[in-house]
Design a protein around this motif. Sequence first.
Motif, PDB file in Angstrom:
ATOM      1  N   GLY A 118      59.143  22.797  -3.745  1.00 57.05           N
ATOM      2  CA  GLY A 118      60.039  23.574  -4.592  1.00 57.05           C
ATOM      3  C   GLY A 118      60.935  22.697  -5.443  1.00 57.05           C
ATOM      4  O   GLY A 118      61.652  23.183  -6.311  1.00 57.05           O
ATOM      5  N   ARG A 119      60.875  21.376  -5.193  1.00 53.67           N
ATOM      6  CA  ARG A 119      61.676  20.421  -5.959  1.00 53.67           C
ATOM      7  C   ARG A 119      60.759  19.601  -6.850  1.00 53.67           C
ATOM      8  O   ARG A 119      59.703  19.137  -6.408  1.00 53.67           O
ATOM      9  N   ALA A 120      61.165  19.408  -8.071  1.00 54.18           N
ATOM     10  CA  ALA A 120      60.322  18.727  -9.048  1.00 54.18           C
ATOM     11  C   ALA A 120      60.617  17.241  -9.093  1.00 54.18           C
ATOM     12  O   ALA A 120      61.766  16.821  -9.254  1.00 54.18           O
ATOM     13  N   HIS A 121      59.551  16.455  -8.933  1.00 48.12           N
ATOM     14  CA  HIS A 121      59.669  15.001  -9.100  1.00 48.12           C
ATOM     15  C   HIS A 121      58.288  14.437  -9.364  1.00 48.12           C
ATOM     16  O   HIS A 121      57.321  14.798  -8.695  1.00 48.12           O
ATOM     17  N   LEU A 122      58.199  13.545 -10.351  1.00 43.48           N
ATOM     18  CA  LEU A 122      56.945  12.859 -10.640  1.00 43.48           C
ATOM     19  C   LEU A 122      57.183  11.359 -10.617  1.00 43.48           C
ATOM     20  O   LEU A 122      58.026  10.842 -11.362  1.00 43.48           O
ATOM     21  N   ALA A 123      56.450  10.663  -9.765  1.00 44.05           N
ATOM     22  CA  ALA A 123      56.399   9.208  -9.777  1.00 44.05           C
ATOM     23  C   ALA A 123      55.012   8.832 -10.270  1.00 44.05           C
ATOM     24  O   ALA A 123      54.021   9.102  -9.592  1.00 44.05           O
ATOM     25  N   PHE A 124      54.948   8.228 -11.453  1.00 43.66           N
ATOM     26  CA  PHE A 124      53.673   8.030 -12.147  1.00 43.66           C
ATOM     27  C   PHE A 124      53.474   6.554 -12.424  1.00 43.66           C
ATOM     28  O   PHE A 124      53.925   6.024 -13.430  1.00 43.66           O
ATOM     29  N   HIS A 140      46.540   7.942 -20.875  1.00 45.00           N
ATOM     30  CA  HIS A 140      47.244   8.130 -19.605  1.00 45.00           C
ATOM     31  C   HIS A 140      48.672   8.623 -19.840  1.00 45.00           C
ATOM     32  O   HIS A 140      49.274   9.219 -18.942  1.00 45.00           O
ATOM     33  N   TYR A 141      49.201   8.430 -21.024  1.00 53.00           N
ATOM     34  CA  TYR A 141      50.519   8.993 -21.337  1.00 53.00           C
ATOM     35  C   TYR A 141      50.453  10.510 -21.507  1.00 53.00           C
ATOM     36  O   TYR A 141      51.375  11.227 -21.111  1.00 53.00           O
ATOM     37  N   HIS A 142      49.367  11.012 -22.096  1.00 53.38           N
ATOM     38  CA  HIS A 142      49.174  12.465 -22.142  1.00 53.38           C
ATOM     39  C   HIS A 142      49.038  13.023 -20.728  1.00 53.38           C
ATOM     40  O   HIS A 142      49.569  14.099 -20.415  1.00 53.38           O
ATOM     41  N   LEU A 143      48.316  12.302 -19.875  1.00 59.59           N
ATOM     42  CA  LEU A 143      48.191  12.717 -18.478  1.00 59.59           C
ATOM     43  C   LEU A 143      49.559  12.808 -17.817  1.00 59.59           C
ATOM     44  O   LEU A 143      49.847  13.769 -17.094  1.00 59.59           O
ATOM     45  N   ARG A 144      50.412  11.827 -18.063  1.00 57.69           N
ATOM     46  CA  ARG A 144      51.767  11.854 -17.505  1.00 57.69           C
ATOM     47  C   ARG A 144      52.502  13.120 -17.918  1.00 57.69           C
ATOM     48  O   ARG A 144      53.168  13.770 -17.097  1.00 57.69           O
ATOM     49  N   ARG A 166      41.382   0.006 -15.032  1.00 53.40           N
ATOM     50  CA  ARG A 166      42.194  -0.124 -16.246  1.00 53.40           C
ATOM     51  C   ARG A 166      41.632   0.683 -17.411  1.00 53.40           C
ATOM     52  O   ARG A 166      42.300   0.817 -18.432  1.00 53.40           O
ATOM     53  N   GLU A 167      40.431   1.207 -17.283  1.00 54.47           N
ATOM     54  CA  GLU A 167      39.806   1.928 -18.389  1.00 54.47           C
ATOM     55  C   GLU A 167      40.266   3.374 -18.363  1.00 54.47           C
ATOM     56  O   GLU A 167      40.218   4.050 -17.327  1.00 54.47           O
ATOM     57  N   ALA A 168      40.737   3.885 -19.508  1.00 55.71           N
ATOM     58  CA  ALA A 168      41.450   5.162 -19.555  1.00 55.71           C
ATOM     59  C   ALA A 168      40.634   6.319 -18.995  1.00 55.71           C
ATOM     60  O   ALA A 168      41.159   7.149 -18.241  1.00 55.71           O
ATOM     61  N   HIS A 169      39.376   6.419 -19.380  1.00 53.02           N
ATOM     62  CA  HIS A 169      38.552   7.541 -18.927  1.00 53.02           C
ATOM     63  C   HIS A 169      38.532   7.605 -17.405  1.00 53.02           C
ATOM     64  O   HIS A 169      38.782   8.666 -16.809  1.00 53.02           O
ATOM     65  N   HIS A 170      38.256   6.488 -16.760  1.00 51.32           N
ATOM     66  CA  HIS A 170      38.151   6.480 -15.307  1.00 51.32           C
ATOM     67  C   HIS A 170      39.509   6.676 -14.642  1.00 51.32           C
ATOM     68  O   HIS A 170      39.601   7.353 -13.609  1.00 51.32           O
ATOM     69  N   VAL A 171      40.547   6.084 -15.198  1.00 52.20           N
ATOM     70  CA  VAL A 171      41.888   6.250 -14.630  1.00 52.20           C
ATOM     71  C   VAL A 171      42.303   7.713 -14.664  1.00 52.20           C
ATOM     72  O   VAL A 171      42.748   8.287 -13.659  1.00 52.20           O
ATOM     73  N   ILE A 172      42.168   8.357 -15.814  1.00 50.59           N
ATOM     74  CA  ILE A 172      42.578   9.759 -15.938  1.00 50.59           C
ATOM     75  C   ILE A 172      41.757  10.645 -15.020  1.00 50.59           C
ATOM     76  O   ILE A 172      42.298  11.501 -14.298  1.00 50.59           O
TER      77      ILE A 172
END
Length: 201
Positions: A118-124, A140-144, A166-172
């Motif tokens: 019920g509490r909002a927090h994102l550690a990214f 990955h910034y859009h993902l964030r 490190r490759e965006a497709h796989h990370v996301i």
Amino acid sequence: MSPTAPAPRTASVTRTTAETDITVRLDLDSTVYDVSHSGHGFFDHMLDALARHGRLGLSVAATGDLHIEPHHLIEDTGITLGQALSQALGDRRGIERYGSAFVPMDETLAHAVIDLSGRAHLAFEPETLDVWGDAGGMTHYHLREFLRGLCNHGGVTLHVRVLAGREAHHVIEAVIKALARALRDAVAVTSAQMPSTKGSL
């Protein structure tokens, strides 16, 4: 007397702004989902992965100002999904509440830990990494921003780490699949109790 049937854990939320028009339908107890339609191919692929690996009944219909860039569409979909998740969870009684999952994707390894507190927090953590490129225009910034919207409007605490890759497709994609599997465990109803010493979430 027959036992009372459990309340359906479903929600339908529409959010319309000058930038986007988004409808999310969510059923936490269904594995039937519709192919998402947002006009952004890779983002749709990620929403479908979220539904499939989370075993969620999920439908997303969205339009947005993609002629500018996908930021508004992706962020606002996260907001709308968070609102739908919060509605579908109701008072959150009986849920497992916590979930954690590691997901590998070739050279990438992602870890997601979720608390439906019920509490909002994102550690990214990925924002501190040197992630290469984008995936169809999604970074990955859009993902964030998608995850931030989900957390802020769903009452979710979420920690995301990328242990390798490190490759965006796989990370996301690995992050989305880890989130899906963690969420699948967290929304499961495993008791009749409120999963909090406070008596409420």
